[in-house]
Scaffold this motif. Structure first.
Motif, PDB file in Angstrom:
ATOM      1  N   GLU A 222      39.711  42.908  39.326  1.00  0.00           N
ATOM      2  CA  GLU A 222      38.459  42.474  40.930  1.00  0.00           C
ATOM      3  C   GLU A 222      39.372  43.197  41.224  1.00  0.00           C
ATOM      4  O   GLU A 222      38.779  43.839  42.468  1.00  0.00           O
ATOM      5  CB  GLU A 222      38.226  41.398  40.957  1.00  0.00           C
ATOM      6  CG  GLU A 222      37.591  41.553  41.988  1.00  0.00           C
ATOM      7  CD  GLU A 222      36.992  39.783  42.849  1.00  0.00           C
ATOM      8  OE1 GLU A 222      36.372  39.738  43.516  1.00  0.00           O
ATOM      9  OE2 GLU A 222      37.229  38.888  41.702  1.00  0.00           O
ATOM     10  N   ARG A 223      40.914  42.778  41.231  1.00  0.00           N
ATOM     11  CA  ARG A 223      41.479  44.138  42.453  1.00  0.00           C
ATOM     12  C   ARG A 223      42.614  44.492  42.054  1.00  0.00           C
ATOM     13  O   ARG A 223      43.919  45.390  42.289  1.00  0.00           O
ATOM     14  CB  ARG A 223      42.974  42.638  42.738  1.00  0.00           C
ATOM     15  CG  ARG A 223      42.256  41.359  43.775  1.00  0.00           C
ATOM     16  CD  ARG A 223      42.873  40.280  43.735  1.00  0.00           C
ATOM     17  NE  ARG A 223      42.572  39.456  44.443  1.00  0.00           N
ATOM     18  CZ  ARG A 223      41.554  38.322  43.764  1.00  0.00           C
ATOM     19  NH1 ARG A 223      41.079  38.847  42.770  1.00  0.00           N
ATOM     20  NH2 ARG A 223      40.309  37.765  44.842  1.00  0.00           N
ATOM     21  N   ILE A 225      44.432  44.949  39.133  1.00  0.00           N
ATOM     22  CA  ILE A 225      45.646  44.728  38.378  1.00  0.00           C
ATOM     23  C   ILE A 225      45.701  44.678  37.065  1.00  0.00           C
ATOM     24  O   ILE A 225      45.392  44.849  36.403  1.00  0.00           O
ATOM     25  CB  ILE A 225      45.973  43.656  38.426  1.00  0.00           C
ATOM     26  CG1 ILE A 225      46.445  43.209  40.176  1.00  0.00           C
ATOM     27  CG2 ILE A 225      47.338  43.140  37.963  1.00  0.00           C
ATOM     28  CD1 ILE A 225      46.670  41.490  40.379  1.00  0.00           C
TER      29      ILE A 225
END
Length: 311
Positions: A222-223, A225
């Motif tokens: 979601e981020r 990463i």
């Protein structure tokens, strides 16, 4: 139950070693024989302190039930359990195939599976006390002060020293854990409790563990990463790979060897026998020397109490 059987049962109860216990066959409640009389055997339960008379007439009733047919232990009623445990001390009764019955003529009864020896009946705090007393006795006898003293010990003495120290540590940890749980019930946030020997307070440590893989990887995605930043080698899965392929351990593992002493056995009977010898010697201190020692200990306790109060 005839008079001879009743006399034998009472005699067996009276000859039990001090500190030995019986346990009820189903509920495992420990109890001890307090006294015997012409018409009763008085027992006391360890878990409640309850004193209960076991009447001869009730033994007669139970004996009638055993006439010609054994009684399954699983069918015993709670009120009958102590009678069943005690009656198996007599030569006239035997426990076989999880049932209590009269001993056949060719068999010898009286070998009760519900009898716990005095050594085994000790509570955890009593075991710690006894092991600590034995360790203190060994330290005093061997005059152990530092490592140089240990180097001069014979191997048998050094082994006993290590085993007793290990037993004290293990037993003390068990007792400490029980005391810790009780103290947590009494300690409030940021509260301290003071005793004569020290102070305790409630302390909170935060323990973290990763959530399941799907949740963690979804949060990373979601981020934006990269998953590679957190992915690693699972040792359990690696061991599976080693077992089913020709991959060798030295290709994927760095190995080191730790050498340590492992306690593999403890002779509790020998420890208890030695402990009884020490206890007998302490009881023999009834002369002036023993009285002087007790007076000295009382004086030390008084000075300690005054010092703690003044501080």
């Amino acid at each position: 139950m005839n008079d001879d059987d009743w006399a034998d049962l009472r005699s067996r109860c009276e000859r039990l070693d001090p500190g030995s216990e019986l346990v009820t066959p189903l509920s495992d409640r420990p109890f001890r024989i307090d006294a015997t009389d012409d018409d009763r055997i008085v027992v006391r339960f360890a878990d409640s302190g309850e004193e209960r008379p076991l009447w001869r007439e009730q033994f007669d009733v139970f004996d009638d039930q055993l006439e010609g047919q054994a009684t399954a232990i699983g069918d015993l009623q709670p009120g009958v359990e102590p009678y069943a445990a005690v009656i198996t001390l007599s030569d006239a009764y035997v426990v076989e195939d999880d049932a209590i019955g009269r001993a056949p003529e060719a068999a010898t009864g009286g070998e009760s599976p519900f009898l716990v020896s005095a050594a085994d009946a000790r509570t955890p705090p009593e075991r710690v006390h006894d092991d600590a007393l034995l360790l203190a006795h060994v330290i005093e006898r061997l005059a152990v002060d530092d490592r140089s003293d240990l180097e001069s010990l014979d191997t048998d003495s050094l082994t006993d020293y290590y085993v007793l120290a290990s037993d004290v540590q293990r037993g003390a940890n068990e007792v400490r854990s029980t005391a810790r749980d009780e103290l947590l019930e009494r300690l409030g946030p940021d509260q301290e409790l003071h005793g004569q020997f020290g102070t305790v307070r409630r302390t909170t440590r935060e323990r973290r563990r990763p959530k399941d893989d799907e949740t963690v990887l979804a949060a990373l995605d979601e981020r934006g990463i990269p998953r590679e930043w957190v992915l690693g080698v699972d040792p359990d899965k690696l061991d599976v790979v080693l077992s089913v392929t020709d991959l060798s351990e030295d290709e994927v593992y760095d190995s080191s060897e730790d050498v340590y002493v492992q306690k593999t056995g403890v002779d509790e009977d020998e420890k208890y026998s030695r402990l009884q010898g020490i206890a007998d010697r302490i009881e023999d201190l009834e002369d002036a020397e023993g009285e002087a020692l007790r007076d000295e200990l009382d004086e030390i306790e008084d000075r300690l109490e005054k010092a703690l109060t003044a501080g």
